[in-house]
Design a protein around this motif. Structure first.
Motif, PDB file in Angstrom:
ATOM      1  N   GLY A 126       0.658  -1.101  -0.073  1.00 52.75           N
ATOM      2  CA  GLY A 126      -0.007   0.016  -0.249  1.00 52.75           C
ATOM      3  C   GLY A 126       1.027   1.267   0.035  1.00 52.75           C
ATOM      4  N   THR A 151     -10.058  -7.268  -1.296  1.00 58.44           N
ATOM      5  CA  THR A 151      -9.613  -5.771  -1.168  1.00 58.44           C
ATOM      6  C   THR A 151      -8.604  -5.854  -2.239  1.00 58.44           C
ATOM      7  OG1 THR A 151      -8.132  -7.730   0.824  1.00 58.44           O
ATOM      8  CG2 THR A 151      -9.979  -6.453   0.668  1.00 58.44           C
ATOM      9  N   TRP A 152      -7.982  -7.148  -3.053  1.00 57.64           N
ATOM     10  CA  TRP A 152      -7.240  -6.490  -4.116  1.00 57.64           C
ATOM     11  C   TRP A 152      -7.715  -6.820  -4.929  1.00 57.64           C
ATOM     12  CZ3 TRP A 152      -1.991  -8.050  -4.506  1.00 57.64           C
ATOM     13  CH2 TRP A 152      -1.417  -8.069  -3.426  1.00 57.64           C
ATOM     14  N   GLY A 166      -8.655  -2.740  -5.099  1.00 57.72           N
ATOM     15  CA  GLY A 166      -7.305  -2.040  -5.291  1.00 57.72           C
ATOM     16  C   GLY A 166      -7.281  -1.911  -6.531  1.00 57.72           C
ATOM     17  N   ASN A 224      -4.349   3.000  -0.498  1.00 52.86           N
ATOM     18  CA  ASN A 224      -2.816   2.865   0.206  1.00 52.86           C
ATOM     19  C   ASN A 224      -2.845   3.280   1.095  1.00 52.86           C
ATOM     20  OD1 ASN A 224      -2.410   0.535  -2.255  1.00 52.86           O
ATOM     21  ND2 ASN A 224      -3.191   2.310  -3.672  1.00 52.86           N
ATOM     22  N   GLY A 257      -9.508   2.009   2.412  1.00 53.16           N
ATOM     23  CA  GLY A 257      -8.210   1.959   2.369  1.00 53.16           C
ATOM     24  C   GLY A 257      -7.793   1.833   3.611  1.00 53.16           C
ATOM     25  N   PHE A 288      -8.657  -2.809   3.879  1.00 53.08           N
ATOM     26  CA  PHE A 288      -7.729  -2.937   3.338  1.00 53.08           C
ATOM     27  C   PHE A 288      -6.261  -3.204   4.026  1.00 53.08           C
ATOM     28  CE2 PHE A 288      -5.855  -3.158  -1.270  1.00 53.08           C
ATOM     29  CZ  PHE A 288      -5.452  -4.592  -1.002  1.00 53.08           C
TER      30      PHE A 288
END
Length: 413
Positions: A147, A228-229, A232, A263, A316, A319
């Protein structure tokens, strides 16, 4: 009489943080292209669908590298893998410098992705090798560094696009020099933290290595990792374009702030939750993440810019906490000789989630529009995160039930 020649190699905490610094540089370079995609798109004239392909080939090359050489450092040592990977990274930066069309961008991202994948398992394992036993910081660094690197790379490149006449020459020229310098530094001063073991050639067969004790925890964290990914990946590939189309933000620097918020606050969450129990960090992170992404969907429906940036911060944070918990849960008590393979498997699943949904979103946006695609994408991500929450709660209930059954009954005095 023998003379004692002192070693120039780092030991202890300096060695640990040196590995973390090199890892950060690699991930900063991964975040740099995000704000430049719009620049290249305007310069070379390609669609949003092709933009996500340029974005995704990096992740696909990284995945191929993870599958083939991800566990190699468990057999030949961490340092050789890192040195070669850094040199290949420098070659990728040179390809970016020479880029005058989409083909060059694709080649640069493939080289960069392959180098990053080759080093990812080695970095994660080296951090576990070198961490102090009384201060196990490897899960925090492994979860926070992606991140932080992506945020620094995106914001730095966004600033250069706005304020420097030749941003691509500056950023990729500097990164080329840094990668070569760091390769020499790793070769000369970094200690080798993993002894050579037989089986190097066999480890090159494409495979995912999850040791039996870690398989059940790995399955437990998969829905949260996927959610989460995937989010992102959407932010990194289409976030600046989404900011421009939905909220009218044409400034390249401001367009990267949503990516940076996701991030950057993930790093803060990793630090804030570093002392929490791994499963608690995972549970809290998944709930906060789901709340943030739900708010992002609302911001897209209402075109409220302030809500978009606020919920990016919330997402974020979730995450970061969820990923910290995932890494800690999966890597708990893993044997030293299996560390690189396990970290490679963890990041392989993460990067599949990072790339494939983003490409699907890019293709779908050409038919249904970027905003509508992002809204549906967000709803799916929220549901996946909630599946992880339900799985965690059910697992905790199953674990607690036998403990209560075995508890001795109260005996009257």
């Amino acid at each position: 009489m023998q003379l004692h020649v002192p070693s120039r190699r780092l030991t202890g905490a300096p060695a640990f943080w040196a590995v973390a610094a090199v890892y950060l540089l690699v991930l900063v370079s991964s975040g740099v292209p995000s704000p430049l995609y719009r620049v290249y798109q305007e310069e070379f004239g390609f669609s949003s669908g092709l933009l996500t392909v340029v974005f995704a080939v990096y992740a696909l090359a990284l995945l191929a590298s993870l599958l083939v050489v991800g566990a190699l450092s468990d057999h030949i040592g961490r340092r050789p893998v890192l040195v070669v990977g850094l040199v290949v990274q420098a070659a990728g930066m040179v390809l970016f410098l020479l880029a005058d069309g989409v083909g060059w961008l694709l080649a640069a991202r493939v080289v960069q992705g392959f180098a990053t994948g080759a080093m990812t398992g080695a970095f994660g394992a080296a951090l576990m090798d070198l961490q102090a036993r009384d201060r196990p910081l490897a899960p925090v660094v492994n979860s926070a560094t992606p991140g932080l690197g992506l945020a620094v790379g995106a914001v730095g490149a966004g600033l250069l696009v706005e304020f420097v006449p030749a941003p691509t020459e500056w950023v990729f020229g500097v990164l080329t020099a840094l990668f070569l310098l760091f390769a020499v530094g790793v070769l000369l001063v970094l200690p080798e933290s993993s002894p050579r073991r037989p089986g190097a050639r066999a480890s090159l067969r494409p495979t995912l290595t999850v040791p039996p004790p870690q398989r059940r925890p790995f399955l437990l964290v998969m829905p949260c990792l996927a959610a989460t990914w995937a989010f992102g990946g959407l932010a990194a590939s289409l976030g600046p374009s989404l900011s421009a189309e939905v909220f009218g933000i044409d400034d390249h620097f401001l367009g990267t702030l949503g990516v940076a918020a996701i991030n950057g606050t993930g790093v803060i969450a990793s630090l804030a939750m570093r002392n929490a129990a791994p499963r608690r960090s995972l549970l809290v992170g998944a709930l906060v993440f789901a709340t943030g992404v739900a708010g992002t969907v609302v911001s897209l429906l209402t075109a409220w810019t302030w809500l978009y940036f606020l919920t990016a911060v919330v997402s974020g944070w979730g995450f970061g906490a969820a990923f910290l918990g995932s890494v800690a849960v999966v890597t708990q008590d893993v044997a030293p000789g299996s560390r690189a393979g396990l970290m490679s498997a963890l990041f392989t699943f993460g990067y599949v989630s990072f790339s494939v949904p983003a490409v699907a979103a890019g293709v779908a946006s050409g038919r249904w529009g970027l905003a509508a695609t992002a809204e549906v994408f967000g709803v799916v991500v929220v549901l996946s995160a909630l599946v992880a929450v339900v799985g965690l709660l059910l697992q905790q209930r199953r674990t607690a039930a036998p403990s209560l059954a075995r508890a001795p009954a109260d005996t009257p005095a």
